[in-house]
Design an enzyme around this catalytic site. Structure first.
Site, PDB file in Angstrom:
ATOM      1  N   LYS A   1      21.120  39.709 -11.062  1.00 42.09           N
ATOM      2  CA  LYS A   1      22.011  39.192  -9.874  1.00 42.09           C
ATOM      3  C   LYS A   1      22.926  39.752  -9.014  1.00 42.09           C
ATOM      4  O   LYS A   1      23.875  40.429  -9.546  1.00 42.09           O
ATOM      5  CB  LYS A   1      22.589  37.699 -10.319  1.00 42.09           C
TER       6      LYS A   1
ATOM      7  N   ASP B   1      27.907  23.810 -12.162  1.00 40.28           N
ATOM      8  CA  ASP B   1      26.706  24.089 -11.571  1.00 40.28           C
ATOM      9  C   ASP B   1      25.411  23.868 -12.552  1.00 40.28           C
ATOM     10  O   ASP B   1      23.770  24.108 -12.313  1.00 40.28           O
ATOM     11  CB  ASP B   1      26.509  25.001 -10.509  1.00 40.28           C
TER      12      ASP B   1
END
Length: 237
Positions: free
Chosen positions: A2, A94
């Site tokens: 990422k 999240d």
């Protein structure tokens, strides 16, 4: 791998927070949490190297109802992972099907703590920033949507939403615009799963409703409390 894409916020404060959180997350060691192997900067681009999970995300399996027993089998390891993370004073913020990955053995793993909030010090709270609603709207607790100070109970709320979606095949709140979705989370009654899945044991409906309570004080206080409620159902069953 990422990376922080060009154009995303890369202030000194943001990068300091990212590096600090990456260091903390790399120290997490739990069988149901995706491991971070490395982190750093390459040509001024921050990156994370994470364990590769080939089975894809839970989100790919949704869209139709899953039996409540199969849904609980998936969610229990995620609850255990969150209980561990919360003990390390880390809030995920999240939780959603897209962040629950399934490995080749069918084991669910919790991923993408990329917007976590460390709760240990005042400094960590100021670096995270107050007043910003961070997360995914369909799974966002009311206090999180308002941009208020949050604690681990926002993860409990999101777990309830994920469990609702797995068992019913649909999200609890759907609307034409993001603002309408937020308003439903803030104001609409909690949908009853048994109105959709008639043969669902009432105890499971009650567990979901408690996890999704509008007021944090009315939810399970911890992930372990949620886990105990599920275990009590199986003992009674």
């Amino acid at each position: 791998i990422k990376i922080i894409l060009p154009g995303q916020q890369q202030t000194e404060r943001y990068l300091r927070r990212l590096n600090r959180e990456a260091r903390s997350l790399a120290q997490l060691s739990h069988p149901s949490i995706v491991k971070i192997w490395d982190y750093g900067n390459y040509e001024e681009t921050p990156y994370l190297v994470m364990e590769y999970i080939s089975g894809g995300a839970l989100s790919k399996r949704l869209g139709k109802p899953i039996s409540y027993l199969d849904a609980l089998e998936i969610i229990i390891p995620i609850i255990q992972a969150l209980a561990y993370a919360h003990q390390q004073k880390i809030i995920h913020r999240d939780i959603k099907p897209g962040n629950i990955l399934i490995n080749e053995s069918g084991q669910p793993l919790l991923s993408d703590f990329g917007i976590v909030k460390l709760t240990e010090t005042d400094e960590s709270q100021s670096l995270t920033g107050e007043g910003a609603a961070v997360g995914t709207l369909e799974y966002m607790a009311p206090e999180q949507a308002r941009g208020k100070n949050i604690d681990l109970r926002v993860d409990i709320y999101a777990l309830g939403v994920v469990l609702f979606e797995m068992i019913t095949g649909r999200k609890p709140y759907v609307a034409a615009s993001p603002m309408e979705v937020i308003l439903k989370h803030l104001n609409d009654p909690i949908p009853k799963v048994r109105q959709i899945i008639r043969d669902l044991p009432p105890e499971i409906d009650q567990i979901i409703s408690k996890a999704m309570a509008k007021e944090p004080d009315e939810r399970f206080a911890t992930a372990n409390d949620l886990l105990k409620a599920i275990e009590a159902f199986f003992i009674k069953k």
